[in-house]
Design a protein around this motif. Sequence first.
Motif, PDB file in Angstrom:
ATOM      1  N   ASN A   1       1.988  -6.164  11.596  1.00 47.36           N
ATOM      2  CA  ASN A   1       3.105  -5.781  12.763  1.00 47.36           C
ATOM      3  C   ASN A   1       4.087  -4.815  12.381  1.00 47.36           C
ATOM      4  OD1 ASN A   1       1.729  -7.717  14.311  1.00 47.36           O
ATOM      5  ND2 ASN A   1       3.006  -9.310  13.580  1.00 47.36           N
ATOM      6  N   ILE A   2       4.631  -4.795  11.191  1.00 46.44           N
ATOM      7  CA  ILE A   2       5.657  -3.887  10.889  1.00 46.44           C
ATOM      8  C   ILE A   2       4.953  -2.298  10.754  1.00 46.44           C
ATOM      9  CG2 ILE A   2       7.017  -3.173   9.069  1.00 46.44           C
ATOM     10  CD1 ILE A   2       7.445  -6.076   8.309  1.00 46.44           C
ATOM     11  N   LEU A   3       3.888  -2.401  10.296  1.00 45.02           N
ATOM     12  CA  LEU A   3       2.985  -1.321  10.358  1.00 45.02           C
ATOM     13  C   LEU A   3       2.674  -0.617  11.684  1.00 45.02           C
ATOM     14  CD1 LEU A   3       0.881  -1.812   6.864  1.00 45.02           C
ATOM     15  CD2 LEU A   3       2.917  -0.261   7.257  1.00 45.02           C
ATOM     16  N   LYS A   4       2.171  -1.246  12.385  1.00 44.68           N
ATOM     17  CA  LYS A   4       1.952  -0.891  13.872  1.00 44.68           C
ATOM     18  C   LYS A   4       3.217  -0.524  14.526  1.00 44.68           C
ATOM     19  CE  LYS A   4      -1.845  -4.150  14.351  1.00 44.68           C
ATOM     20  NZ  LYS A   4      -2.233  -5.444  15.184  1.00 44.68           N
ATOM     21  N   PHE A   5       4.553  -1.215  14.216  1.00 41.30           N
ATOM     22  CA  PHE A   5       5.528  -0.795  14.925  1.00 41.30           C
ATOM     23  C   PHE A   5       6.035   0.740  14.283  1.00 41.30           C
ATOM     24  CE2 PHE A   5      10.171  -0.217  14.769  1.00 41.30           C
ATOM     25  CZ  PHE A   5      10.613  -0.142  16.059  1.00 41.30           C
ATOM     26  N   ILE A   6       5.620   0.954  13.091  1.00 43.83           N
ATOM     27  CA  ILE A   6       6.244   2.125  12.314  1.00 43.83           C
ATOM     28  C   ILE A   6       5.151   3.136  12.874  1.00 43.83           C
ATOM     29  CG2 ILE A   6       5.888   3.462  10.312  1.00 43.83           C
ATOM     30  CD1 ILE A   6       6.792   0.962   8.713  1.00 43.83           C
TER      31      ILE A   6
ATOM     32  N   ALA B   1      10.078  -2.245  -1.280  1.00 41.27           N
ATOM     33  CA  ALA B   1      11.309  -3.054  -2.109  1.00 41.27           C
ATOM     34  C   ALA B   1      10.707  -4.722  -2.123  1.00 41.27           C
ATOM     35  CB  ALA B   1      12.433  -2.751  -1.490  1.00 41.27           C
ATOM     36  N   ALA B   2      10.427  -5.183  -1.014  1.00 41.06           N
ATOM     37  CA  ALA B   2       9.980  -6.333  -1.033  1.00 41.06           C
ATOM     38  C   ALA B   2       8.757  -6.706  -1.995  1.00 41.06           C
ATOM     39  CB  ALA B   2       9.626  -6.907   0.336  1.00 41.06           C
ATOM     40  N   THR B   3       7.811  -6.022  -2.187  1.00 44.39           N
ATOM     41  CA  THR B   3       6.732  -5.832  -3.049  1.00 44.39           C
ATOM     42  C   THR B   3       7.062  -5.945  -4.668  1.00 44.39           C
ATOM     43  OG1 THR B   3       5.296  -4.995  -1.544  1.00 44.39           O
ATOM     44  CG2 THR B   3       4.433  -4.751  -3.783  1.00 44.39           C
ATOM     45  N   TYR B   4       7.833  -4.923  -4.765  1.00 41.49           N
ATOM     46  CA  TYR B   4       8.607  -4.917  -6.102  1.00 41.49           C
ATOM     47  C   TYR B   4       9.446  -5.920  -6.484  1.00 41.49           C
ATOM     48  CZ  TYR B   4       9.600  -2.558 -10.563  1.00 41.49           C
ATOM     49  OH  TYR B   4       9.592  -2.097 -11.758  1.00 41.49           O
ATOM     50  N   THR B   5      10.314  -6.368  -5.669  1.00 40.94           N
ATOM     51  CA  THR B   5      10.975  -7.489  -5.780  1.00 40.94           C
ATOM     52  C   THR B   5      10.294  -8.809  -6.147  1.00 40.94           C
ATOM     53  OG1 THR B   5      12.692  -6.687  -4.328  1.00 40.94           O
ATOM     54  CG2 THR B   5      12.895  -8.978  -4.712  1.00 40.94           C
ATOM     55  N   LYS B   6       9.428  -9.098  -5.613  1.00 40.85           N
ATOM     56  CA  LYS B   6       8.275  -9.888  -6.073  1.00 40.85           C
ATOM     57  C   LYS B   6       7.690 -10.055  -7.177  1.00 40.85           C
ATOM     58  CE  LYS B   6       4.498 -12.919  -3.755  1.00 40.85           C
ATOM     59  NZ  LYS B   6       4.145 -13.215  -5.101  1.00 40.85           N
TER      60      LYS B   6
ATOM     61  N   LEU C   1      10.343 -13.223   1.057  1.00 42.84           N
ATOM     62  CA  LEU C   1       9.319 -12.188   0.878  1.00 42.84           C
ATOM     63  C   LEU C   1       8.061 -12.483   1.570  1.00 42.84           C
ATOM     64  CD1 LEU C   1      10.486 -11.375  -2.637  1.00 42.84           C
ATOM     65  CD2 LEU C   1      10.932  -9.972  -0.624  1.00 42.84           C
ATOM     66  N   GLU C   2       7.602 -13.599   1.392  1.00 43.45           N
ATOM     67  CA  GLU C   2       6.099 -14.394   2.059  1.00 43.45           C
ATOM     68  C   GLU C   2       6.224 -13.970   3.469  1.00 43.45           C
ATOM     69  OE1 GLU C   2       3.510 -14.950   0.546  1.00 43.45           O
ATOM     70  OE2 GLU C   2       4.507 -14.378  -1.529  1.00 43.45           O
ATOM     71  N   LYS C   3       7.424 -14.192   4.170  1.00 39.32           N
ATOM     72  CA  LYS C   3       7.330 -14.032   5.635  1.00 39.32           C
ATOM     73  C   LYS C   3       7.274 -12.370   5.896  1.00 39.32           C
ATOM     74  CE  LYS C   3       9.681 -18.315   6.824  1.00 39.32           C
ATOM     75  NZ  LYS C   3      10.919 -18.860   7.387  1.00 39.32           N
ATOM     76  N   LEU C   4       7.913 -11.852   5.238  1.00 41.27           N
ATOM     77  CA  LEU C   4       8.012 -10.397   5.405  1.00 41.27           C
ATOM     78  C   LEU C   4       6.432  -9.808   5.071  1.00 41.27           C
ATOM     79  CD1 LEU C   4       9.619  -7.843   5.887  1.00 41.27           C
ATOM     80  CD2 LEU C   4       9.927  -7.623   3.577  1.00 41.27           C
ATOM     81  N   ASN C   5       5.947 -10.288   4.125  1.00 45.11           N
ATOM     82  CA  ASN C   5       4.491  -9.902   3.678  1.00 45.11           C
ATOM     83  C   ASN C   5       3.485 -10.170   4.929  1.00 45.11           C
ATOM     84  OD1 ASN C   5       2.574  -8.823   2.235  1.00 45.11           O
ATOM     85  ND2 ASN C   5       2.126 -10.755   1.143  1.00 45.11           N
TER      86      ASN C   5
END
Length: 180
Positions: free
Chosen positions: A159-164, A127-132, A150-154
């Motif tokens: 790290n998010i993918l490793k957590f997943i 959603a963040a990618t498409y929102t951008k 959105l930049e901070k999330l990107n």
Amino acid sequence: MADSTQNGPMQGGTGGGAVQFLMANKLDTAMWISRLFTVYCSALFVLPLLGLHEAASFYQRALLANALTSALRLHQRLPHFQLSRAFLAQALLEDSCHYLLYSLIFVNSYPVTMSIFPVLLFSLLHAATYTKKVLDARSSSSLPFLRNLLEKLNANQQNILKFIACNEIFLMPATVFMLF
């Protein structure tokens, strides 16, 4: 092309270019809306502001919205449906098919917080990618606070993918344990 993108919001009022972008990409827009709804429902499950009974219904809604997103993505990636072994084999190779099955498995079970985190985080990232993209279609300088978020999330995407990945690894034994 860059001039028409910059002039679009001026001609159609605020967000005119964004509306044209959304209408031109209807399937992607539908997936974006379902991902935003998934994030909303997942957040209300993880943070039960409306009570525990309501949290369980938000759990199911989040998984059903994720199933919708996965079905739309699967429809986008596969050719027309055929009742054949080759089509089924091709469908099972797609990640969206795996997440469709994942959502359908957990939707009728007792709410498991571990199972909602991959759904929540993948939906948040996509959603963040498409929102951008929508913000870029609106104008290159619109909503700087949201762009910064959105930049901070990107920046934390790895790290998010490793957590997943870790969450899914630990979810497998937990699911087997829940069967007993």
